[in-house]
Design an enzyme around this catalytic site. Structure first.
Site, PDB file in Angstrom:
ATOM      1  CB  SER A 189       6.671  74.034  65.236  1.00 17.85           C
ATOM      2  OG  SER A 189       6.733  74.748  66.448  1.00 17.85           O
ATOM      3  CG  HIS A 235       4.064  70.371  64.871  1.00 21.10           C
ATOM      4  ND1 HIS A 235       3.982  70.035  66.204  1.00 21.10           N
ATOM      5  CD2 HIS A 235       4.382  71.691  64.841  1.00 21.10           C
ATOM      6  CE1 HIS A 235       4.253  71.101  66.948  1.00 21.10           C
ATOM      7  NE2 HIS A 235       4.484  72.118  66.133  1.00 21.10           N
TER       8      HIS A 235
END
Length: 288
Positions: A189, A235
């Site tokens: 991610s 993230h």
């Protein structure tokens, strides 16, 4: 007495014409010659030309003055996004190993701040190829499949690979600084968010509509903070790193652009590694 006229002399025997051999492979006979230098060339040395064939040296000499095509931001022209396919394949292979071997693979490769502090620096990168389940894998690989080829064609193979790896590293570094020491994290991610940030920057640079990617990033950030099991540090760290690197690559001055881009990639790596060493030192000091 009659005499016979002397017989006319036989014409001298003509020597057989010598069969030419390739100038690079003397053991190969050939009747084909280079259209520029007239040297004999065998099939392995023939290069298609506008008329006939040329030898490798003449082709190389002719190409010196030909400007090579480049990607939008200075990389090599990408016809097939090999780097994207390779990353997708690597993720699938590692997930297969996780399925077959169980948690051993995950425990060895996951990001874990205390483990990094103890010298297991590979976790900063290997965490990006480990996933927490099939849904996790599908979401990340689908995002990479959608956005990876676009960016690889924009930047070229090498620059895109640098962008992806450094985005993954950026996500891990922020986790190293802000996550609990015993908290593991896995997934691509961080790298994928880095690609999202890069697309936003690239589209702005090309004066394209960025509203779609802005909404996508916003929705994903909302989801990130809604679910406590999602690593927000990975993230955010990947997003910031990817956007910053894309800006450095896309806005590099055209004069000596490659030099500026290489310096940006090396500089980003140096900053991230410095942050790793500072943080690992602080962790070890706190555990002493």
């Amino acid at each position: 007495m009659t005499s016979q006229p002397p017989s006319s002399p036989l014409p001298p025997e003509q020597p057989a014409e010598e069969v030419p051999t390739c100038y690079r492979h003397p053991d190969r006979e050939t009747w084909v010659r280079c259209q520029r230098c007239n040297r004999p060339i065998c099939p392995d040395c023939m290069r298609d030309a506008a008329v006939g064939f040329q030898c490798p040296e003449c082709v190389a000499e002719g190409n010196k003055g030909v400007r090579q095509a480049r990607s939008t931001f200075g990389g090599s022209v990408v016809r097939t996004p090999y780097v994207t396919w390779a990353i997708l394949a690597l993720n699938a292979i590692v997930f297969g190993a996780q399925y077959l071997l169980g948690n051993r693979v995950t425990l060895q490769l996951a990001m874990w701040p205390a483990g990094v502090a103890m010298g297991e620096y590979h976790r900063l990168i290997t965490a990006a190829v480990v996933h927490g389940g099939i849904f996790h894998l599908v979401v990340n690989t689908w995002a990479l499949y959608v956005v990876g080829p676009y960016l690889e064609r924009a930047f070229g193979h090498v620059r895109f690979l640098g962008l992806y790896v450094l985005s993954a590293l950026g996500g891990s570094v922020l986790g190293l600084w802000l996550d609990p020491l015993d908290q593991p994290s896995v997934g691509a991610s961080g790298a994928v968010y880095g690609l999202f940030g890069a697309i936003f920057v690239v589209n702005r640079r090309l004066n394209m509509d960025v509203r779609g990617i802005a909404v996508l990033i916003g929705l994903n950030l909302v989801i990130t903070f809604l679910f406590p099991t999602i690593s927000w540090t990975g993230h955010i760290g990947g997003l910031v790193t990817g956007a910053a690197l894309a800006a450095a690559l896309a806005y590099a001055p055209k004069g000596n652009r490659t030099l500026w881009q290489v310096a940006a990639l090396i500089g980003a790596l140096a900053i991230l590694l410095a942050l790793v060493f500072v943080r690992t030192g602080a962790i070890l000091a706190s555990l002493a």
